[in-house]
Write an enzyme that holds these catalytic residues in place. Sequence first.
Site, short mmCIF file in Angstrom:
data_model
loop_
_atom_site.label_atom_id
_atom_site.label_comp_id
_atom_site.label_asym_id
_atom_site.label_seq_id
_atom_site.Cartn_x
_atom_site.Cartn_y
_atom_site.Cartn_z
N ARG A 145 0.85 -1.18 0.00
CA ARG A 145 0.00 0.00 0.00
C ARG A 145 0.89 1.24 0.00
NH1 ARG A 145 -2.39 -3.35 4.10
NH2 ARG A 145 -4.51 -4.03 3.56
N LYS A 169 -2.53 -2.02 7.85
CA LYS A 169 -3.71 -1.47 8.51
C LYS A 169 -3.87 -2.08 9.89
CE LYS A 169 -6.51 -0.16 4.51
NZ LYS A 169 -7.82 -0.34 3.81
N HIS A 237 -2.32 2.39 -6.33
CA HIS A 237 -3.34 1.34 -6.32
C HIS A 237 -3.19 0.43 -7.53
CE1 HIS A 237 -5.53 2.78 -2.87
NE2 HIS A 237 -5.67 3.98 -3.39
N ARG A 240 -0.43 -2.06 -7.01
CA ARG A 240 -0.84 -3.09 -6.03
C ARG A 240 -1.82 -4.06 -6.67
NH1 ARG A 240 -1.48 -4.32 -0.47
NH2 ARG A 240 -3.63 -4.57 0.25
N HIS A 263 -4.55 -8.46 3.72
CA HIS A 263 -6.00 -8.36 3.89
C HIS A 263 -6.42 -9.17 5.11
CE1 HIS A 263 -6.75 -7.46 -0.66
NE2 HIS A 263 -6.46 -6.37 0.03
N TYR A 272 -10.12 -10.16 -6.83
CA TYR A 272 -9.15 -10.46 -7.88
C TYR A 272 -9.49 -11.75 -8.62
CZ TYR A 272 -6.62 -6.74 -5.66
OH TYR A 272 -6.27 -5.52 -5.15
#
Length: 295
Positions: A145, A169, A237, A240, A263, A272
Amino acid sequence: MLTALNRYWDYLRIERQMSPHTITNYQHQLDATIKILAQQDIHSWTQVTPSVVRFILAESKKQGLKEKSLALRLSALRRFLSFLVQQGELKVNPATGISAPKQGWHLPKNMDGEQIQQLLANDSKEPIDIRDRAILELMYSSGLRLSELQGLDLNSINTRVREVRVIGKGNKERVVPFGRYASHAIQEWLKVRALFNPKDEALFVSQLGNRISHRAIQKRLETWGIRQGLNSHLNPHKLRHSFATHMLEASSDLRAVQELLGHSNLSTTQIYTHLNFQHLAEVYDQAHPRAKRKK
């Protein structure tokens, strides 16, 4: 209202250990919410009712916010109001049960292999280009990210074993491998990094020696893409998404891709699989005798 917000920012920063980037996003959304409330002469969080929450969404949409931004604004408000409930300042959360407008489903855009080759076919010896190439190679090689790459320090990277330690995150740490091209690009950057007179241990620094900003990375990638002749806008983005799609096409291992991307939920990674299926469907339409469209 502002006193409660200041306590909330301290809570997110100290107890939840959220990244400054995430907190800034929440601040932007709640600042905009307060402006809407002030226009309605609402100056206390105890005055916020479910009807007021719906009004905030309606007014935000009138101001031009799209579905994704509306969902973010509602999420930021709901989380803050939950904090006030926990603190005993509200009895119930007035945003509970209220949904943002449905978001349209959009496949993430990615680049194919030829476009990646075109993007990285640049051997400029200018120090700033060496830095930018290292950023590009690492982002595509590891699927980082923007905030993860921007936050890297010198001790985050190990070019010998080709691994990078990132803080994702929720302040979650993970170790991600990267390839030999990225390793070479990073080593070349480390040779010239001192020319920028770095002021701290940031891996990537600006020409002033400070940690490079999110916006600067975005602008440099955009400029690089134009210079390399890409037809579409280049952004973090897209790199990625391209990493994730190419990994899934090559391995079909959804769980592995989930871990690499950081994730927390597999459902986030599953988009995806839809992207991969779309590519296969296009190939099928072009190649299968019973699928070819009449000209």
